[in-house]
Design an enzyme around this catalytic site. Structure first.
Site, mmCIF file in Angstrom:
data_model
loop_
_atom_site.group_PDB
_atom_site.id
_atom_site.type_symbol
_atom_site.label_atom_id
_atom_site.label_comp_id
_atom_site.label_asym_id
_atom_site.label_seq_id
_atom_site.Cartn_x
_atom_site.Cartn_y
_atom_site.Cartn_z
ATOM 1 N N TYR A 102 9.556 -0.665 8.733
ATOM 2 C CA TYR A 102 8.159 -1.009 9.054
ATOM 3 C C TYR A 102 7.606 -0.036 10.095
ATOM 4 O O TYR A 102 6.512 0.509 9.940
ATOM 5 C CB TYR A 102 8.119 -2.450 9.587
ATOM 6 C CG TYR A 102 6.740 -3.015 9.763
ATOM 7 C CD1 TYR A 102 6.110 -3.661 8.707
ATOM 8 C CD2 TYR A 102 6.064 -2.910 10.968
ATOM 9 C CE1 TYR A 102 4.839 -4.183 8.852
ATOM 10 C CE2 TYR A 102 4.794 -3.432 11.121
ATOM 11 C CZ TYR A 102 4.189 -4.074 10.065
ATOM 12 O OH TYR A 102 2.933 -4.584 10.209
ATOM 13 N N HIS B 102 -2.255 -1.251 14.685
ATOM 14 C CA HIS B 102 -2.362 0.090 14.149
ATOM 15 C C HIS B 102 -3.746 0.368 13.545
ATOM 16 O O HIS B 102 -3.941 1.416 12.917
ATOM 17 C CB HIS B 102 -1.265 0.331 13.098
ATOM 18 C CG HIS B 102 -1.464 -0.492 11.835
ATOM 19 N ND1 HIS B 102 -1.683 0.086 10.597
ATOM 20 C CD2 HIS B 102 -1.527 -1.816 11.626
ATOM 21 C CE1 HIS B 102 -1.838 -0.850 9.678
ATOM 22 N NE2 HIS B 102 -1.742 -2.011 10.280
ATOM 23 N N ASP C 65 -4.280 -7.921 4.355
ATOM 24 C CA ASP C 65 -3.133 -8.829 4.222
ATOM 25 C C ASP C 65 -3.241 -10.016 5.172
ATOM 26 O O ASP C 65 -2.503 -10.993 5.038
ATOM 27 C CB ASP C 65 -1.801 -8.084 4.405
ATOM 28 C CG ASP C 65 -1.736 -7.235 5.647
ATOM 29 O OD1 ASP C 65 -2.777 -6.714 6.079
ATOM 30 O OD2 ASP C 65 -0.628 -7.084 6.201
ATOM 31 N N GLU D 154 -7.024 -6.212 8.710
ATOM 32 C CA GLU D 154 -6.501 -5.678 7.450
ATOM 33 C C GLU D 154 -6.366 -6.813 6.432
ATOM 34 O O GLU D 154 -6.101 -7.967 6.782
ATOM 35 C CB GLU D 154 -5.159 -4.956 7.670
ATOM 36 C CG GLU D 154 -4.776 -4.141 6.446
ATOM 37 C CD GLU D 154 -3.694 -3.087 6.695
ATOM 38 O OE1 GLU D 154 -3.149 -3.012 7.814
ATOM 39 O OE2 GLU D 154 -3.400 -2.329 5.741
ATOM 40 N N HIS E 226 0.814 -1.227 0.000
ATOM 41 C CA HIS E 226 0.000 0.000 0.000
ATOM 42 C C HIS E 226 0.847 1.277 0.000
ATOM 43 O O HIS E 226 0.683 2.188 0.810
ATOM 44 C CB HIS E 226 -1.130 -0.002 1.032
ATOM 45 C CG HIS E 226 -0.764 -0.085 2.498
ATOM 46 N ND1 HIS E 226 0.187 0.704 3.095
ATOM 47 C CD2 HIS E 226 -1.282 -0.838 3.497
ATOM 48 C CE1 HIS E 226 0.246 0.430 4.377
ATOM 49 N NE2 HIS E 226 -0.627 -0.498 4.651
ATOM 50 N N ASP F 69 0.535 -7.349 13.720
ATOM 51 C CA ASP F 69 1.547 -6.514 13.055
ATOM 52 C C ASP F 69 2.659 -6.086 14.017
ATOM 53 O O ASP F 69 3.725 -5.640 13.572
ATOM 54 C CB ASP F 69 0.895 -5.251 12.481
ATOM 55 C CG ASP F 69 0.163 -5.504 11.166
ATOM 56 O OD1 ASP F 69 0.453 -6.508 10.504
ATOM 57 O OD2 ASP F 69 -0.705 -4.681 10.819
ATOM 58 N N HIS G 152 -6.446 -9.284 13.504
ATOM 59 C CA HIS G 152 -6.377 -7.979 12.807
ATOM 60 C C HIS G 152 -7.090 -8.109 11.467
ATOM 61 O O HIS G 152 -6.866 -9.070 10.729
ATOM 62 C CB HIS G 152 -4.902 -7.620 12.630
ATOM 63 C CG HIS G 152 -4.625 -6.356 11.891
ATOM 64 N ND1 HIS G 152 -5.500 -5.283 11.865
ATOM 65 C CD2 HIS G 152 -3.552 -5.966 11.141
ATOM 66 C CE1 HIS G 152 -4.971 -4.317 11.143
ATOM 67 N NE2 HIS G 152 -3.795 -4.713 10.691
ATOM 68 N N HIS H 248 4.194 -10.597 10.255
ATOM 69 C CA HIS H 248 5.100 -10.383 9.116
ATOM 70 C C HIS H 248 6.523 -10.608 9.596
ATOM 71 O O HIS H 248 6.891 -10.155 10.685
ATOM 72 C CB HIS H 248 5.023 -8.943 8.592
ATOM 73 C CG HIS H 248 3.674 -8.522 8.094
ATOM 74 N ND1 HIS H 248 3.121 -9.011 6.938
ATOM 75 C CD2 HIS H 248 2.782 -7.649 8.601
ATOM 76 C CE1 HIS H 248 1.935 -8.448 6.753
ATOM 77 N NE2 HIS H 248 1.698 -7.628 7.747
HETATM 78 FE FE1 FEO Z 1 -2.092 -4.009 9.405
HETATM 79 FE FE2 FEO Z 1 -0.223 -6.585 8.286
HETATM 80 O O1 FEO Z 1 -1.688 -5.481 8.368
#
Ligand code: FEO
Length: 406
Positions: free
Chosen positions: A197, A150, A88, A86, A30, A169, A84, A230
């Site tokens: 990051y 986040h 991903d 999001e 993104h 995250d 989470h 991640h």
């Molecule tokens: Fe906030 Fe890895 O997504």
């Protein structure tokens, strides 16, 4: 439902396996440059029954399910925890739920709302709050909401029996690789990618990061294994990655300056060199970042430990260059703190760029230490000396600030 038998789970602890996906290809997350790719981590807790913690980005679920299949039939997964919302981590959630049909799916209260808004989900997702504990398949799990770290829905899951934290995250980085553990990767790479990051994702929420780290200590949450969504799992030196986050959250200025500029016919570029020389003469580490060769997310990385930010732009149609505005818009959203700064730029006739840059820097809460240097057309010797002196002035003030903070 998977991609064959060659993709394997990786044992993390007695109860937990990594079953995520490696994205060797991604270079733009993104808008943030991910030069080393990424991973979307999911974890399998294998107790009397099986729990899946998080899923993966759309298009990667078959890789995840193949890794699950190396341990258990994916249809044996009874519980699914989504830390989470999001994309991903949830882009494949609906498809995964259809394929494995778990007995229960859990998310934070806000996560339930977010998932139901993002996706067409035709089953109940159960809501969890901070302090909730569940016995899933004979394994006790506890949950802590980490709102705005986040996203509003963000949550972490703790497995007390193994002192293992699924931190979504949190403490993650975009780093593809065959290595699953941080201690298998050179520390310089870990630090650089973790900083990239943090700067691009967490920086605006630094106060909350400080509170979370304090909260983990106050709650007595011991962490022997840290499993982010991640990058690598931390089974050693957990204090190192937490210490880095603690340091970055404070944004204590260093003797470092970032000089960002774009130039139309080379005049503002000449000015940037003189500004940089002045900073250098004061012993300040200078990172000159021409906009056209410096992606905005790389500028964010360099700002993370800088104490000064100087910006140059020519005047174009009574305004600043759009390329400079692009980076400043991005940085403003990241809310860097504790910066001093100044502006410079060349112009032909109207010359508004320095005024506009100062307004933008002020809006970013950068402390402006000088009215800036504006030069008509091509800078001459005296103009370049003014730019050099701007760098010297900024360097001296920065050293006063950093010396006072020692
Ligand atoms: Fe906030 Fe890895 O997504």
């Amino acid at each position: 439902m998977g991609l064959g038998s060659t993709l394997k789970a990786v044992k993390i602890s007695d109860l937990v396996y990594w079953v995520g996906a490696i994205d060797w290809n991604i270079r733009d997350f993104h808008g943030y440059v991910t030069g080393r790719g990424s991973t979307y981590n999911a974890y399998l807790i294998v107790g009397e029954q099986v729990t899946l913690v998080d899923t993966v980005k759309a298009g990667f679920h078959r890789e995840m399910l193949s890794r699950v299949s190396s341990i258990v039939d994916p249809r044996e997964i009874k519980y699914l925890v989504s830390n989470h919302s999001e994309m991903d981590h949830t882009g494949s959630l609906v498809e995964v739920m259809e394929l494995i049909d778990p007995d229960e799916v859990y998310a934070s209260k806000t996560g339930v709302k977010t998932l139901n808004t993002q996706f067409d989900i035709d089953r109940e997702i159960k809501a969890l709050s901070s302090g909730d504990e569940l016995e899933l398949g004979g394994v006790k799990l506890s949950f802590l909401e980490t709102r705005m770290l986040h996203w509003p829905d963000s949550m972490v899951t703790y497995l007390p029996e193994e002192k293992l934290l699924f931190s979504q995250d949190g403490f993650g980085m975009h780093l593809a690789g065959g290595e699953r553990f941080a201690d298998e990767i050179p520390y310089s790479i870990l630090e650089e990618e973790a900083a990239r990051y943090y700067a691009n994702i967490l920086l605006p929420y630094s106060n909350l990061v400080s509170k979370l780290i304090a909260n983990i200590a106050e709650l007595g949450i011991e962490i022997n294994t840290l499993c982010p969504d991640h990058g690598p799992v931390w089974r050693k030196d957990i204090d190192k990655i937490i210490g880095l986050w603690r340091k970055w959250a404070l944004q204590k200025p260093q003797d470092k300056a970032v000089v960002l500029y774009d130039s139309m016919w080379g005049s503002t570029a000449l000015m940037s060199k003189a500004v940089a020389e002045g900073l250098d003469a004061e012993g300040i580490a200078v990172k000159v970042m021409p906009v056209r060769s410096s992606h905005r997310s790389e500028v964010a990385l360099e700002i993370l430990d800088a104490g000064a930010f100087l910006v140059g732009s020519p005047t174009l149609n009574n305004n600043i260059f759009p390329s400079v505005a692009d980076v400043l818009t991005y940085l403003k959203g990241l809310k860097p703190k504790n910066l001093i700064g100044a502006s410079f730029g060349s112009y032909g006739w109207s010359g508004e760029s320095v005024k506009h840059l100062n307004e933008i820097l002020d809006g970013m809460k950068v402390e402006i230490i000088d009215e800036g240097v504006s030069v008509n057309y091509v800078p001459g010797e005296e103009d370049l000396v003014r730019c050099y002196e701007l760098g010297v002035k900024c360097g001296k003030q920065l050293k006063e600030i950093t010396n006072a903070g020692k």
